[in-house]
Design an enzyme around this catalytic site. Structure first.
Site, PDB file in Angstrom:
ATOM      1  N   CYS A  18       0.840  -1.199   0.000  1.00  0.00           N
ATOM      2  CA  CYS A  18       0.000   0.000   0.000  1.00  0.00           C
ATOM      3  C   CYS A  18       0.876   1.250   0.000  1.00  0.00           C
ATOM      4  O   CYS A  18       2.106   1.169   0.074  1.00  0.00           O
ATOM      5  CB  CYS A  18      -0.939   0.014   1.201  1.00  0.00           C
ATOM      6  SG  CYS A  18      -0.084   0.154   2.784  1.00  0.00           S
ATOM      7  N   CYS A  21       3.453   1.781   2.706  1.00  0.00           N
ATOM      8  CA  CYS A  21       4.729   1.085   2.504  1.00  0.00           C
ATOM      9  C   CYS A  21       5.688   1.942   1.683  1.00  0.00           C
ATOM     10  O   CYS A  21       6.889   2.020   1.970  1.00  0.00           O
ATOM     11  CB  CYS A  21       4.495  -0.245   1.784  1.00  0.00           C
ATOM     12  SG  CYS A  21       3.353  -1.355   2.603  1.00  0.00           S
ATOM     13  N   ASP A 438      11.942  24.147 -33.632  1.00  0.00           N
ATOM     14  CA  ASP A 438      13.018  24.463 -34.554  1.00  0.00           C
ATOM     15  C   ASP A 438      12.482  24.205 -35.961  1.00  0.00           C
ATOM     16  O   ASP A 438      11.490  23.474 -36.125  1.00  0.00           O
ATOM     17  CB  ASP A 438      14.224  23.574 -34.242  1.00  0.00           C
ATOM     18  CG  ASP A 438      15.317  23.716 -35.280  1.00  0.00           C
ATOM     19  OD1 ASP A 438      15.713  24.859 -35.571  1.00  0.00           O
ATOM     20  OD2 ASP A 438      15.762  22.680 -35.814  1.00  0.00           O
ATOM     21  N   ASP A 638      15.954  18.997 -32.923  1.00  0.00           N
ATOM     22  CA  ASP A 638      16.687  17.773 -33.269  1.00  0.00           C
ATOM     23  C   ASP A 638      18.198  17.943 -33.332  1.00  0.00           C
ATOM     24  O   ASP A 638      18.922  16.945 -33.342  1.00  0.00           O
ATOM     25  CB  ASP A 638      16.200  17.238 -34.620  1.00  0.00           C
ATOM     26  CG  ASP A 638      16.714  18.095 -35.780  1.00  0.00           C
ATOM     27  OD1 ASP A 638      16.709  19.338 -35.652  1.00  0.00           O
ATOM     28  OD2 ASP A 638      17.129  17.514 -36.794  1.00  0.00           O
ATOM     29  N   ASP A 642      20.045  22.840 -30.827  1.00  0.00           N
ATOM     30  CA  ASP A 642      18.789  22.888 -30.085  1.00  0.00           C
ATOM     31  C   ASP A 642      18.954  22.448 -28.635  1.00  0.00           C
ATOM     32  O   ASP A 642      18.014  22.583 -27.847  1.00  0.00           O
ATOM     33  CB  ASP A 642      17.740  21.982 -30.757  1.00  0.00           C
ATOM     34  CG  ASP A 642      17.363  22.472 -32.143  1.00  0.00           C
ATOM     35  OD1 ASP A 642      17.332  23.696 -32.331  1.00  0.00           O
ATOM     36  OD2 ASP A 642      17.113  21.637 -33.024  1.00  0.00           O
TER      37      ASP A 642
END
Length: 754
Positions: A18, A21, A438, A638, A642
């Site tokens: 639970c 825990c 971009d 990419d 960037d």
């Protein structure tokens, strides 16, 4: 956000049931010197520990967890896959429920059946003496609690001994109290008033059985929730054909090393990462990227382990094995995301840390109140109220509400080629108000293409294109590649060119069929005396305003054609922007390209905000301005340039074909080139947070409504008390409901309506 620059350790945790825990294990791990952060996930039973001091030992972490009453072991990161198969857990839970049901049914039928069916009541009274009936129920109930239900007691009292009571403690105290009371009534009835000599063996047995049923159903549902990891794990074959000492032999995958030569026949999966050295084929990479079309692979091309060779035979040289393969890295990313916590979960954990002790106190107060002021038999009423409160309170549902939804959603995202490197990126992506892009390589394909060929001398289009491809045959310039690609796509036969010469920074010249051709910039034409009309210059200006680069072609000193070349948009760019607008989001373009090209792309796609001619180091500054003026920002890119923007955005989204630097700087990685995956990721984040809120509402509303009922709040008006058996059933169903609700994320549509 987790600091990924610090070293970390992943642990499997046994014994958690639970949310209480989870809190205790986290506190135990954080108490170890040198631990910077610890995150424990109830759905995956995993802990991720971030170390501030690399010399912190694994043994210290394991011992800290053990002192709290749980068990920890290191996750083997040297293997390509680490997730456990839940089949064993399901089978064990199923067996425990089956045995409990076998022992419980007779107890339930003999006791409750006699109350409901008069004929059965008379038969029992006539054939089974009262004391014998009590002993039958005692023996069978003891078998239930000491057999399949023994974990409630071993774990529950162990947690209580460590001053950390959990759900097992509640069940152990509730069912144990009913069993102990009934056992004393059976063995020494004289110590109780005659009106209080009731047996509650059926309550103890049914409570344990129903909770075991709930755990079995929950285990099965959680197994379905984690199916994405197992699907990824199943992509890798177990064996491969390897050339050693000149002979081809079938070897286990684990025996492969870098440099091995491996044969992959048609219909077989690529075993590990490598490069093609012989053969040609089409490889289905959809299981990695989500792209449905197979990709041509030939000598020199890269192969990804787990993808499918569909046609030809290939021989590859192994470059990565084990934990270094792309598949293994993807599995680790998904597991890491599933172990992460959203900010809301941390607050829930703090609440549930006090939940079990509070429930125990409420149960004690309910017992005392009924015993002191309840009607006769007061002791029996008090026992029912106290046990019902203990049984019905369920921290499990609260603990599972967030992690189970993350488990399902990140798993589904992985199947779609969307990798959340951090689970909390789901919440940050949900909060994004503007999506910035971009241009080159992200919204565009990142390579020039021939967009316009305007004939000026009346020659047929194909003849002119054929000649241009011949003129550019000796050049490696990207423009030359674009023209040759256009001729190849049109299946044109390209003639030979002679006297080729590259004119630095200006263009090229060559001779084709005895005609002298010159191709290049406006300045080159002017330098060579080629006459250009106002109409042609106007056409060139129009191309430039559209973001295209104009080039001129002269044949024998006379203008023959005007060429337009541009980096073409991805086919998915236009629908993506429309989907983002449909979601109510602003869009922005931040690029280093010149203003005309940026404006042309923005107008074509209907992008709201444009920043052109932006240096890489200034992109992060622009993102901060957007954050202040609009709101949280997600950036999609990419390239190496960037990386600063991806790192500084609220959420960085990297295209999977991009550079390693960009991917490492991002929170989300798109393994395919379909830009619509951005909209799918955002939609999934919204649906996941909505799903979590539904789970939390149910979990808290359930406890808020039923704990008072269990304590007897309705008795003054209805004369009824909630049976512990009904409480056990409701408690079990609450966790099953939360898990089942989370599973809906596997099938919900992720395409925004435009």
């Amino acid at each position: 956000m987790t600091d990924t620059s610090l070293p970390g350790i992943d642990l499997d945790i046994d014994g958690m049931t639970c949310a209480s825990c989870v809190r205790r294990v986290e506190i135990a791990l954080k108490s170890v010197p040198g631990v910077a952060q610890a995150s424990v996930n109830l759905a995956t039973h995993r802990a991720h520990v971030t170390l501030a001091q690399p010399d912190t030992t694994l043994q210290a972490l394991i011992e800290a967890v053990d002192k709290r009453g749980y068990a920890a072991r290191l996750v083997d990161t040297q293997k390509a896959t680490t997730a456990d198969d839940p089949a064993d857990e399901d089978a064990l839970a199923g067996r425990q429920f089956a045995w409990a049901l076998i022992f419980t049914l007779p107890v339930f039928v003999l006791e409750m059946g006699s109350h409901l069916i008069p004929a059965l009541h008379h038969w029992v009274q006539a054939n089974i003496p009262g004391q014998a009936l009590a002993w039958i129920q005692l023996i069978l109930t003891t078998l239930v609690l000491a057999g399949p239900g023994r974990n409630f007691f071993s774990r529950g009292f162990k947690a209580l001994a460590h001053a950390g009571p959990d759900m097992n403690t509640l069940v152990a105290l509730g069912a144990g109290s009913a069993w102990l009371y009934s056992t004393l009534v059976t063995l020494v009835p004289s110590i109780f008033p005659a009106e209080s000599r009731h047996l509650y063996f059926e309550a103890a047995a049914v409570v344990a059985t129903l909770i075991l049923l709930g755990r079995w159903l929950e285990s099965r549902a959680k197994g379905r929730a984690g199916s994405a990891i197992r699907q990824l794990m199943g992509l890798q074959p177990r064996t491969a054909w390897v050339r050693r000492a000149g002979e081809w032999t079938e070897q286990p995958i684990d025996s492969l090393v870098r440099g091995d030569e491996v044969r992959v026949r048609p219909g077989e999966k690529i075993p590990v990462d490598g490069g093609v050295i012989e053969g040609e084929s089409w490889v289905d990479e959809s299981m990695m990227t989500g792209e449905p079309m197979p990709i041509a692979r030939r000598a020199g091309d890269r192969l990804i382990g787990g993808t499918l060779n569909t046609q030809g035979s290939l021989v590859m040289r192994v470059t990565e094995v084990g934990a270094d393969t792309v598949l293994a890295q993807i599995v680790r990313l998904v597991e890491q995301a599933q172990t992460s916590k959203l900010p809301v979960q941390q607050k829930i954990d703090q609440v549930t840390a006090w939940f079990v002790p509070a429930v125990m106190l409420l149960a004690l107060l309910a017992f005392a109140a009924w015993w002191a002021w309840g009607p006769e038999p007061a002791l029996a009423h008090a026992l029912i109220a106290g046990v019902a409160v203990l049984i019905i309170a369920c921290p499990c549902a609260m603990g599972l509400a967030t992690p189970i939804s993350i488990l399902v959603s990140t798993g589904r995202a992985a199947n779609l080629g969307i990798l959340f490197r951090q689970g909390d990126a789901l919440q940050r992506l949900r909060d994004a108000q503007v999506i910035a892009f971009d241009k080159t390589g992200t919204l565009t394909l990142g390579r020039p293409a021939l967009t316009d060929l305007l004939i000026q001398d009346g020659q047929p289009y194909d003849d002119t294109l054929r000649v241009l491809a011949a003129v550019q045959s000796g050049s490696e310039h990207p423009i030359a590649h674009a023209i040759r690609a256009a001729a190849q796509a049109a299946a044109l036969e390209v003639p030979a060119a002679t006297h080729f010469e590259a004119i630095t920074g200006a263009g090229v010249q060559a001779q084709v069929h005895a005609d002298a051709y010159l191709m290049g910039s406006l300045r080159l034409m002017q330098d060579r005396g080629v006459s250009l009309s106002d109409a042609v210059l106007a056409q060139a200006e129009t191309l430039g305003e559209a973001g295209k680069t104009p080039f001129y072609v002269a044949r024998n000193g006379q203008l023959a054609a005007l060429v337009g070349v541009a980096d073409t948009l991805r086919p998915s760019a236009r629908p993506l922007i429309a989907q983002l607008h449909a979601l109510g989001l602003k869009t922005a373009l931040i690029t280093g390209d010149h203003q005309a090209a940026a404006q042309a792309v923005a107008q074509t796609l209907d992008i709201d905000i444009v920043h052109a001619q932006t240096l890489p180091e200034n992109k992060a500054t622009l993102l901060k301005e957007l954050q202040q003026s609009v709101g949280p920002v997600a950036f999609v890119g990419d390239g190496i340039n960037d990386a600063p923007a991806l790192a500084s955005a609220d959420v960085g989204i990297a295209m999977g074909h991009g550079t390693d630097v960009a991917i490492e700087s991002a929170d989300v990685v798109l393994m395919n080139e379909d830009l619509e995956s951005v909209a799918r990721a955002i939609t999934l984040s919204h649906k996941t947070l909505r799903n979590i809120n539904q789970n939390l509402f149910w979990a808290f509303a359930y406890n808020a409504a039923l704990i008072p009922v269990a304590a007897g709040a309705l008795y003054p008006w209805t004369g009824l008390q909630l049976s512990p058996m009904l409480g056990a059933g409701a408690m079990a169903l609450s966790s099953v409901f939360v898990v089942t609700n989370a599973l809906r994320l596997k099938t919900q549509s992720l395409t925004p309506k435009t």
